[in-house]
Design an enzyme around this catalytic site. Structure first.
Site, mmCIF file in Angstrom:
data_model
loop_
_atom_site.group_PDB
_atom_site.id
_atom_site.type_symbol
_atom_site.label_atom_id
_atom_site.label_comp_id
_atom_site.label_asym_id
_atom_site.label_seq_id
_atom_site.Cartn_x
_atom_site.Cartn_y
_atom_site.Cartn_z
ATOM 1 N N LYS A 1 89.184 26.744 -10.087
ATOM 2 C CA LYS A 1 89.311 25.304 -10.556
ATOM 3 C C LYS A 1 89.173 25.473 -12.078
ATOM 4 O O LYS A 1 88.377 26.119 -12.737
ATOM 5 C CB LYS A 1 88.419 24.418 -10.182
ATOM 6 C CG LYS A 1 88.756 23.831 -8.828
ATOM 7 C CD LYS A 1 87.797 22.824 -8.248
ATOM 8 C CE LYS A 1 87.960 22.046 -7.011
ATOM 9 N NZ LYS A 1 87.123 20.883 -6.738
ATOM 10 N N LYS B 1 85.856 29.117 -7.729
ATOM 11 C CA LYS B 1 86.391 28.162 -6.848
ATOM 12 C C LYS B 1 87.886 27.917 -7.356
ATOM 13 O O LYS B 1 88.659 26.965 -6.994
ATOM 14 C CB LYS B 1 85.816 26.765 -7.233
ATOM 15 C CG LYS B 1 84.590 26.608 -6.640
ATOM 16 C CD LYS B 1 83.523 25.221 -7.008
ATOM 17 C CE LYS B 1 83.858 24.283 -6.327
ATOM 18 N NZ LYS B 1 82.882 22.983 -7.010
HETATM 19 N N1 C2G Z 1 85.326 13.357 -2.617
HETATM 20 C C1 C2G Z 1 85.440 12.409 -1.810
HETATM 21 N N2 C2G Z 1 86.588 11.642 -1.830
HETATM 22 C C2 C2G Z 1 87.448 11.961 -2.743
HETATM 23 C C3 C2G Z 1 87.148 13.271 -3.365
HETATM 24 C C4 C2G Z 1 85.973 13.880 -3.426
HETATM 25 O O1 C2G Z 1 84.354 11.878 -1.052
HETATM 26 N N3 C2G Z 1 88.521 11.707 -2.482
HETATM 27 C C5 C2G Z 1 83.879 14.236 -2.379
HETATM 28 C C6 C2G Z 1 83.872 15.732 -1.983
HETATM 29 O O2 C2G Z 1 83.912 15.577 -0.504
HETATM 30 C C7 C2G Z 1 82.769 16.185 -2.685
HETATM 31 C C8 C2G Z 1 82.287 15.502 -3.851
HETATM 32 O O3 C2G Z 1 83.337 14.352 -3.582
HETATM 33 O O4 C2G Z 1 81.365 15.901 -1.541
HETATM 34 C C9 C2G Z 1 82.920 16.312 -5.115
HETATM 35 O O5 C2G Z 1 84.218 16.771 -4.885
HETATM 36 P P1 C2G Z 1 84.666 17.971 -5.392
HETATM 37 O O6 C2G Z 1 84.275 17.706 -7.042
HETATM 38 O O7 C2G Z 1 86.130 17.952 -5.154
HETATM 39 O O8 C2G Z 1 83.786 19.070 -5.019
HETATM 40 P P2 C2G Z 1 84.266 20.496 -4.451
HETATM 41 O O9 C2G Z 1 85.158 21.290 -5.275
HETATM 42 O O10 C2G Z 1 84.446 20.254 -3.321
HETATM 43 O O11 C2G Z 1 82.874 21.310 -4.590
HETATM 44 O O12 C2G Z 1 79.112 23.956 -3.209
HETATM 45 C C10 C2G Z 1 79.959 22.577 -2.835
HETATM 46 C C11 C2G Z 1 81.068 22.613 -3.928
HETATM 47 O O13 C2G Z 1 80.564 22.599 -5.281
HETATM 48 C C12 C2G Z 1 82.028 21.376 -3.742
#
Ligand code: C2G
Length: 129
Positions: A47, A45
């Site tokens: 990250k 990712k």
């Molecule tokens: N999220 C949200 N609102 C935000 C930021 C994030 O609703 N302002 C939600 C994202 O849509 C996700 C969850 O919080 O459902 C976790 O976000 P992240 O940690 O950024 O996850 P991500 O990097 O999208 O990883 O296999 C799927 C991945 O692991 C998802």
């Protein structure tokens, strides 16, 4: 018991994440969070997490709406997770809309609106300014 699962990095945990987790939990009786490992984040990712997997796991486990935290090691484990944990509902924020529809033959797939004004990227940018 209706079992819900969701996936994510959850680094710099913020209220947008909490909004998602609370809504996901409200769709059932038991919420599993598959938390991206440090290796998965870095290798797949691009990250670099501020907090380690163990610290991110500890924070999520402290939330009343989270019942179980498991590692997310790769993109491919979702199908197996849904079977293994007898998941009824798979939930993600709608930035992922459509990406996991392949799970629809196994469980309900729900994409919830993101909390628009907050993101880890935004937090880091604000802290720099
Ligand atoms: N999220 C949200 N609102 C935000 C930021 C994030 O609703 N302002 C939600 C994202 O849509 C996700 C969850 O919080 O459902 C976790 O976000 P992240 O940690 O950024 O996850 P991500 O990097 O999208 O990883 O296999 C799927 C991945 O692991 C998802």
């Amino acid at each position: 018991m209706k079992r819900v699962i969701t996936y994510g990095t959850y680094d710099l945990l913020h209220y947008g994440h909490i909004n998602l987790l609370q809504r996901a939990r409200a769709l059932g009786d038991y919420l599993i969070v598959a938390l991206s490992t440090d290796e998965f984040n870095w290798n797949s990712k691009q990250k670099k997490c501020y907090f380690s997997y163990e610290k991110r796991k500890k924070m999520l486990e402290a939330l009343r709406c989270v019942d179980l935290v498991i590692p997310e090691n790769n993109w491919e484990q979702k199908t197996e997770d849904v079977q293994l944990y007898k998941v009824d509902t798979f939930v993600m924020g709608d930035d992922w809309k459509g990406k996991f529809d392949f799970l629809k033959d196994q469980c309900e797939v729900v994409y919830l609106p993101r909390t628009p004004e907050i993101s880890t990227t935004q937090i880091k940018a604000d802290l720099k300014s």
